[in-house]
Scaffold this motif. Sequence first.
Motif, mmCIF file in Angstrom:
data_model
loop_
_atom_site.group_PDB
_atom_site.id
_atom_site.type_symbol
_atom_site.label_atom_id
_atom_site.label_comp_id
_atom_site.label_asym_id
_atom_site.label_seq_id
_atom_site.Cartn_x
_atom_site.Cartn_y
_atom_site.Cartn_z
ATOM 1 N N LYS A 1 -11.490 -3.579 -5.824
ATOM 2 C CA LYS A 1 -12.912 -2.985 -6.311
ATOM 3 C C LYS A 1 -14.246 -2.866 -6.742
ATOM 4 O O LYS A 1 -15.337 -3.503 -6.999
ATOM 5 C CB LYS A 1 -12.712 -1.320 -6.304
ATOM 6 N N SER B 1 1.019 -1.620 0.089
ATOM 7 C CA SER B 1 -0.018 0.140 -0.117
ATOM 8 C C SER B 1 0.760 1.225 0.123
ATOM 9 O O SER B 1 0.239 1.988 0.234
ATOM 10 C CB SER B 1 -1.462 0.024 0.893
ATOM 11 N N ASN C 1 -6.431 -1.339 -6.857
ATOM 12 C CA ASN C 1 -6.818 -0.693 -5.972
ATOM 13 C C ASN C 1 -8.117 -1.045 -6.567
ATOM 14 O O ASN C 1 -9.498 -0.612 -6.542
ATOM 15 C CB ASN C 1 -7.289 0.662 -5.282
#
Length: 85
Positions: free
Chosen positions: A25, A9, A21
């Motif tokens: 998602k 991250s 990400n």
Amino acid sequence: MDKISRKVSNQDINPCLEESNASHKCLDSYNYDRSMCSAYFQTYKNCRKYWHNIMVQRRRDGVKPEMPTAAERLDMLNAIGGKPY
């Protein structure tokens, strides 16, 4: 947060954080149906390949650090007119 999670991250270490990400998602949105997110996976794969090649070239040229920082990567992408992947 463990060491691996921090590394993944960290924007300076992971050049494909945005793509990673986005794929996570997508998986969350489609209840982990991988077939619905193949475009996101391909974008992530292309990103990793692009930055891996940059890292290898910098290693060959003796440039340290081998992976450009987030600011350097942004400058590099702006110089070529955006993301090539």
